[in-house]
Design a protein around this motif. Structure first.
Motif, short mmCIF file in Angstrom:
data_model
loop_
_atom_site.label_atom_id
_atom_site.label_comp_id
_atom_site.label_asym_id
_atom_site.label_seq_id
_atom_site.Cartn_x
_atom_site.Cartn_y
_atom_site.Cartn_z
N SER A 1 0.61 -1.05 -0.03
CA SER A 1 0.01 -0.03 0.15
C SER A 1 0.89 1.21 0.04
O SER A 1 1.87 1.34 0.75
CB SER A 1 -0.77 -0.02 1.37
N ASP B 1 0.05 4.99 1.06
CA ASP B 1 -0.59 5.98 1.82
C ASP B 1 0.13 7.10 2.56
O ASP B 1 1.29 6.96 2.99
CB ASP B 1 -1.23 4.97 2.98
N LYS C 1 0.05 10.23 5.16
CA LYS C 1 -0.73 10.73 6.50
C LYS C 1 0.10 11.82 7.14
O LYS C 1 1.20 12.06 6.88
CB LYS C 1 -0.56 9.50 7.70
N GLN D 1 9.48 5.55 3.41
CA GLN D 1 8.73 6.57 3.69
C GLN D 1 9.55 7.90 3.36
O GLN D 1 10.61 7.78 3.40
CB GLN D 1 8.05 6.91 5.05
N GLU E 1 1.30 14.65 -2.65
CA GLU E 1 1.60 13.20 -2.61
C GLU E 1 2.03 12.63 -4.03
O GLU E 1 2.73 11.97 -4.24
CB GLU E 1 0.43 12.45 -2.16
N ALA F 1 -2.71 2.39 -3.89
CA ALA F 1 -2.53 3.73 -3.37
C ALA F 1 -4.20 3.68 -2.90
O ALA F 1 -5.24 3.72 -3.30
CB ALA F 1 -2.44 4.55 -4.49
N ILE F 2 -4.04 4.36 -1.28
CA ILE F 2 -5.35 4.41 -0.68
C ILE F 2 -5.65 5.64 -0.71
O ILE F 2 -5.04 6.70 -0.35
CB ILE F 2 -4.95 3.91 0.68
N GLU F 3 -6.79 5.89 -1.46
CA GLU F 3 -7.66 7.13 -1.43
C GLU F 3 -6.59 8.20 -2.13
O GLU F 3 -6.29 9.35 -1.81
CB GLU F 3 -8.05 7.92 -0.15
N PHE F 4 -5.67 7.73 -3.08
CA PHE F 4 -4.23 8.57 -3.42
C PHE F 4 -4.91 9.33 -4.33
O PHE F 4 -4.44 10.76 -4.53
CB PHE F 4 -3.30 7.53 -3.66
#
Length: 183
Positions: free
Chosen positions: A114, A116, A118, A147, A156, A176-179
């Motif tokens: 993933s 992601d 934050k 990271q 991003e 990709a999470i909600e990317f």
């Protein structure tokens, strides 16, 4: 289930440069770093929690980590971690995690990974904004493989391209999470 690491975690952490001066070397550097990693893996968050976890450990375990005297208190842990070369520390942990996970063979199924972003809570600064990180996480083990901080003047999407260039993607499928959502 997982491959046995090729070397001990302490050997990986020994590659991190010691930021302390000659007079500041009261505790063994790799023992302290290994203890910090173990404490964080046990759920300790913050200097005080790490120091408390260290104080509660049996003496034979502390010797196994490499301590020759009582472990550092909260201020010692704070001083060491505030001067630590974060890039070298993350690189050493990434190499260790990579060896623990092993490289996928051609017959293995694809490993879900993933991507992601934050925003870190409690890091807001009036000129720079909050610290925002983009992480690549192994979905099976929940280990952060890589990271990078997202600068405040970009997003991003641009950082993701640089992050993916740094990774070996053989045997992985990236999610990709909600990317890439459009608003």
């Amino acid at each position: 289930m997982f491959a046995t690491p090729r070397r001990d975690l302490r050997e990986y952490l020994a590659q991190v440069p010691d930021p302390r001066g000659r007079k500041g070397k009261r505790h063994v550097f790799t023992a302290t770093l290994t203890a910090v990693v173990c404490a964080m893996l046990q759920g300790c968050r913050g200097y005080e929690a790490i120091a408390q976890w260290l104080a509660e450990q049996p003496l034979d375990f502390l010797w196994t980590l490499g301590f020759t005297r009582r472990p550092p208190k909260e201020t010692g842990v704070r001083r060491l971690l505030s001067r630590l070369d974060v890039t070298a520390f993350e690189a050493a942990l990434s190499r260790w995690i990579g060896d623990v996970l092993g490289s996928p063979s051609a017959t293995d199924e694809l490993r879900p990974t993933s991507l992601d972003g934050k925003t870190l809570r409690g890091t807001w600064h009036r000129f720079d904004g909050a610290v925002h990180l983009l992480a690549v996480v192994d979905a099976k083990t929940k280990c952060v493989l890589h990271q990078r901080q997202v600068p405040s003047d970009t997003n991003e999407h641009l950082v993701a391209l640089d992050v993916l260039k740094d990774l070996v993607l053989t045997g992985r499928v990236i999610r990709a999470i909600e990317f890439f959502t459009m608003s």
